[in-house]
Design an enzyme around this catalytic site. Sequence first.
Site, PDB file in Angstrom:
ATOM      1  N   GLU A 155      -1.985  -4.724 -16.729  1.00  0.00           N
ATOM      2  CA  GLU A 155      -1.954  -3.506 -17.562  1.00  0.00           C
ATOM      3  C   GLU A 155      -1.079  -2.409 -16.964  1.00  0.00           C
ATOM      4  OE1 GLU A 155      -3.609  -2.668 -20.801  1.00  0.00           O
ATOM      5  OE2 GLU A 155      -1.860  -1.463 -20.361  1.00  0.00           O
TER       6      GLU A 155
ATOM      7  N   CYS B 141       0.848  -1.197   0.000  1.00  0.00           N
ATOM      8  CA  CYS B 141       0.000   0.000   0.000  1.00  0.00           C
ATOM      9  C   CYS B 141       0.880   1.242   0.000  1.00  0.00           C
ATOM     10  CB  CYS B 141      -0.933  -0.025   1.214  1.00  0.00           C
ATOM     11  SG  CYS B 141      -2.224   1.226   1.103  1.00  0.00           S
TER      12      CYS B 141
ATOM     13  N   ARG C 198       3.822  -3.484   5.262  1.00  0.00           N
ATOM     14  CA  ARG C 198       4.997  -3.797   6.081  1.00  0.00           C
ATOM     15  C   ARG C 198       4.973  -3.028   7.398  1.00  0.00           C
ATOM     16  NH1 ARG C 198      10.442  -3.940   2.683  1.00  0.00           N
ATOM     17  NH2 ARG C 198       9.816  -1.786   2.483  1.00  0.00           N
TER      18      ARG C 198
ATOM     19  N   GLY D 157       2.068   2.653 -17.321  1.00  0.00           N
ATOM     20  CA  GLY D 157       1.105   3.161 -16.341  1.00  0.00           C
ATOM     21  C   GLY D 157      -0.336   3.137 -16.810  1.00  0.00           C
TER      22      GLY D 157
ATOM     23  N   LYS E 176       9.877  -3.614 -19.144  1.00  0.00           N
ATOM     24  CA  LYS E 176       8.685  -3.298 -19.930  1.00  0.00           C
ATOM     25  C   LYS E 176       8.863  -3.733 -21.388  1.00  0.00           C
ATOM     26  CE  LYS E 176       7.434   0.564 -16.930  1.00  0.00           C
ATOM     27  NZ  LYS E 176       7.760   1.954 -16.595  1.00  0.00           N
TER      28      LYS E 176
ATOM     29  N   GLY F 251       3.142   7.380 -11.708  1.00  0.00           N
ATOM     30  CA  GLY F 251       2.392   8.152 -10.714  1.00  0.00           C
ATOM     31  C   GLY F 251       1.293   7.297 -10.094  1.00  0.00           C
TER      32      GLY F 251
HETATM   33  N1  LIG Z   1       4.843   4.375  -8.954  1.00  0.00           N
HETATM   34  C1  LIG Z   1       4.543   4.245 -10.257  1.00  0.00           C
HETATM   35  O1  LIG Z   1       4.442   5.241 -10.981  1.00  0.00           O
HETATM   36  C2  LIG Z   1       4.350   2.900 -10.843  1.00  0.00           C
HETATM   37  C3  LIG Z   1       4.619   1.751 -10.151  1.00  0.00           C
HETATM   38  N2  LIG Z   1       4.423   0.533 -10.749  1.00  0.00           N
HETATM   39  C4  LIG Z   1       4.685  -0.699 -10.005  1.00  0.00           C
HETATM   40  O2  LIG Z   1       3.765  -0.787  -8.940  1.00  0.00           O
HETATM   41  C5  LIG Z   1       4.352  -1.501  -7.863  1.00  0.00           C
HETATM   42  C6  LIG Z   1       4.271  -0.629  -6.617  1.00  0.00           C
HETATM   43  O3  LIG Z   1       4.964   0.565  -6.858  1.00  0.00           O
HETATM   44  P1  LIG Z   1       4.860   1.799  -5.847  1.00  0.00           P
HETATM   45  O4  LIG Z   1       3.521   1.869  -5.249  1.00  0.00           O
HETATM   46  O5  LIG Z   1       5.393   2.956  -6.585  1.00  0.00           O
HETATM   47  O6  LIG Z   1       5.938   1.349  -4.748  1.00  0.00           O
HETATM   48  P2  LIG Z   1       6.038   1.797  -3.230  1.00  0.00           P
HETATM   49  O7  LIG Z   1       7.427   1.483  -2.806  1.00  0.00           O
HETATM   50  O8  LIG Z   1       5.526   3.168  -3.039  1.00  0.00           O
HETATM   51  O9  LIG Z   1       4.997   0.789  -2.526  1.00  0.00           O
HETATM   52  C7  LIG Z   1       5.281  -0.562  -2.251  1.00  0.00           C
HETATM   53  C8  LIG Z   1       4.754  -0.837  -0.863  1.00  0.00           C
HETATM   54  O10 LIG Z   1       4.855  -2.231  -0.591  1.00  0.00           O
HETATM   55  C9  LIG Z   1       5.233  -2.391   0.757  1.00  0.00           C
HETATM   56  N3  LIG Z   1       5.799  -3.720   0.953  1.00  0.00           N
HETATM   57  C10 LIG Z   1       7.043  -4.147   0.709  1.00  0.00           C
HETATM   58  N4  LIG Z   1       7.161  -5.456   1.037  1.00  0.00           N
HETATM   59  C11 LIG Z   1       5.965  -5.840   1.502  1.00  0.00           C
HETATM   60  C12 LIG Z   1       5.452  -7.084   2.003  1.00  0.00           C
HETATM   61  N5  LIG Z   1       6.214  -8.168   2.079  1.00  0.00           N
HETATM   62  N6  LIG Z   1       4.157  -7.132   2.393  1.00  0.00           N
HETATM   63  C13 LIG Z   1       3.375  -6.032   2.320  1.00  0.00           C
HETATM   64  N7  LIG Z   1       3.808  -4.832   1.862  1.00  0.00           N
HETATM   65  C14 LIG Z   1       5.091  -4.756   1.456  1.00  0.00           C
HETATM   66  C15 LIG Z   1       6.205  -1.267   1.021  1.00  0.00           C
HETATM   67  O11 LIG Z   1       6.331  -0.991   2.405  1.00  0.00           O
HETATM   68  C16 LIG Z   1       5.560  -0.121   0.235  1.00  0.00           C
HETATM   69  O12 LIG Z   1       4.671   0.611   1.047  1.00  0.00           O
HETATM   70  C17 LIG Z   1       5.770  -1.841  -8.315  1.00  0.00           C
HETATM   71  O13 LIG Z   1       5.765  -3.128  -8.898  1.00  0.00           O
HETATM   72  C18 LIG Z   1       6.054  -0.790  -9.369  1.00  0.00           C
HETATM   73  O14 LIG Z   1       7.022  -1.194 -10.299  1.00  0.00           O
HETATM   74  C19 LIG Z   1       3.937   0.412 -12.027  1.00  0.00           C
HETATM   75  C20 LIG Z   1       3.656   1.523 -12.759  1.00  0.00           C
HETATM   76  C21 LIG Z   1       3.870   2.852 -12.239  1.00  0.00           C
HETATM   77  N1  LIG Z   2       9.295   4.013 -12.265  1.00  0.00           N
HETATM   78  C1  LIG Z   2       8.410   3.829 -13.372  1.00  0.00           C
HETATM   79  C2  LIG Z   2       7.006   3.798 -12.898  1.00  0.00           C
HETATM   80  C3  LIG Z   2       6.076   3.303 -13.903  1.00  0.00           C
HETATM   81  O1  LIG Z   2       6.202   2.228 -14.458  1.00  0.00           O
HETATM   82  C4  LIG Z   2       8.588   4.989 -14.353  1.00  0.00           C
HETATM   83  O2  LIG Z   2       9.254   5.965 -14.003  1.00  0.00           O
HETATM   84  O3  LIG Z   2       8.091   4.882 -15.469  1.00  0.00           O
HETATM   85 NA    NA Z   3      -0.583   0.369 -19.144  1.00  0.00          NA
END
Ligand SMILES: NC(=O)C1=CN([C@@H]2O[C@H](COP(=O)(O)OP(=O)(O)OC[C@H]3O[C@@H](n4cnc5c(N)ncnc54)[C@H](O)[C@@H]3O)[C@@H](O)[C@H]2O)C=CC1
Ligand SMILES: N[C@@H](CC=O)C(=O)O
Ligand code: NA
Length: 422
Positions: A119, A4, A38, A124, A195, A296
């Site tokens: 997706e 989250c 976490r 994104g 990707k 984002g």
């Molecule tokens: N931020 C972005 O713009 C984008 C992110 N993504 C993908 O989405 C996913 C999440 O990214 P974000 O939200 O940006 O990362 P984030 O680092 O903000 O959130 C991940 C969360 O997971 C928690 N976590 C870690 N290990 C855990 C466990 N064992 N159990 C429960 N929670 C745990 C962390 O404490 C953290 O709050 C990643 O796979 C990322 O590559 C994909 C597209 C865009």
């Molecule tokens: N870290 C990635 C997040 C989306 O996939 C990016 O910057 O594009």
């Molecule tokens: Na997409």
Amino acid sequence: MLGCGTVGAQVVRLLTEQADDLTARIGGSVELVGVAVRRPHRHPDVPAHLITTDAAALVESDVDVVVEVIGGIEPARTLLTTALRAGKSVVTANKALLAEHAAELFAAAGSSGADLYFEAAVAGAIPLLRPLRESLAGDRINRVMGIVNGTTNYILSAMDSSGAGYAETLDEASRLGYAEADPTADVDGYDAASKAAILASIAFHTRVTAADVYREGITSVTPADIAAARTLGRTIKLLAICERVDTDGVESVAVRVHPAMIPRSHPLAGVGGAFNAVFVEADAAGSLMFYGQGAGGAPTASAVLGDLVAVSRNRLVGGRGPGESAYAALPIRPISQVDTRYHVSLDVADRAGVLSSVASVFAEHDVSIAAVRQRGRANDASLVIVTHSAPDRALRSTVDKIAGLPAVHDVVSVMRVEGEEP
Ligand SMILES: NC(=O)C1=CN([C@@H]2O[C@H](COP(=O)(O)OP(=O)(O)OC[C@H]3O[C@@H](n4cnc5c(N)ncnc54)[C@H](O)[C@@H]3O)[C@@H](O)[C@H]2O)C=CC1
Ligand SMILES: N[C@@H](CC=O)C(=O)O
Ligand code: NA
């Protein structure tokens, strides 16, 4: 829901705010029954009774769908294969996992008839994987190319437009929730390579993993490179390029991620900030362009929610989304054998014969020159050369040899060129 953070918090918000609409669209209600985190105290916006630190127990509890937004390989891999084998549908944003273990995840989904949707993992908010997996499933795709990392595009756009520094812009991208938890995944090109592997696998019906992708990030892009591009009416973008290559009737796929100079008139040159844009070239459809927010919290959560609606509908009516399609089993073509074009900017001695000594090295390697520009200065000269297409191996050998010529004082910038011939 597992995780989250930036994305997960927005998924919870949208799921809560749009509960009634989602119920109407799905034909049944979706209830968020648990959020594995976490650090429980960091999520004041999530009802306390939903929070757990035991992700494995949540997956094994009586749930229909698991949404994974933790990121990284483990524990996500084990949690999702467990969920899929137990017949629970999975929605994930995890490109790193998909790019390494898609076959295993699809096999787990296939064993129970569960859905695997992702997706959000590529570009994104932009609907891209569903169009490739479904809308274009009747066509033959030959090329997928574009900007698929928001963080690096944000940095390169700022460096180009305002001359902003690299480090401060990366900090800003992290603060805005664009960068990965470890932003080296962005700036070193690993995120874009994941990707690209996913895109190539789906587009060409084959298996491509992150290790098959040639990768260069943006850490070596200098202000000198940006200035050299500007002088030529070009800008620098980190591109992901997936190509189907036909050599005398033998097909292979070439997948690469690297910075490239593109003309300022190219549609990708106008893609700024954390936006992404991807071109798809298909036999019957022709050229298609997909554009939108590639990173984002809220934009990514939009893609997650779309998948959640799709898998929920499938569960209600008893259908299934597409599984893995890797029947083509195409070999990977190494970058050394891929045709590219180079821009080379040199500081050379300003005396007779220097231009011809440089040009002869290109000729030795069978690399044809498309344009040359020479400008004299006090005791030396600036020489800019743009080549026609040649195997990347020949271009590299050419540059290595030129760097050793006594008349070459400095290799100012070497970069691949995409877009129309200069
Ligand atoms: N931020 C972005 O713009 C984008 C992110 N993504 C993908 O989405 C996913 C999440 O990214 P974000 O939200 O940006 O990362 P984030 O680092 O903000 O959130 C991940 C969360 O997971 C928690 N976590 C870690 N290990 C855990 C466990 N064992 N159990 C429960 N929670 C745990 C962390 O404490 C953290 O709050 C990643 O796979 C990322 O590559 C994909 C597209 C865009
Ligand atoms: N870290 C990635 C997040 C989306 O996939 C990016 O910057 O594009
Ligand atoms: Na997409």
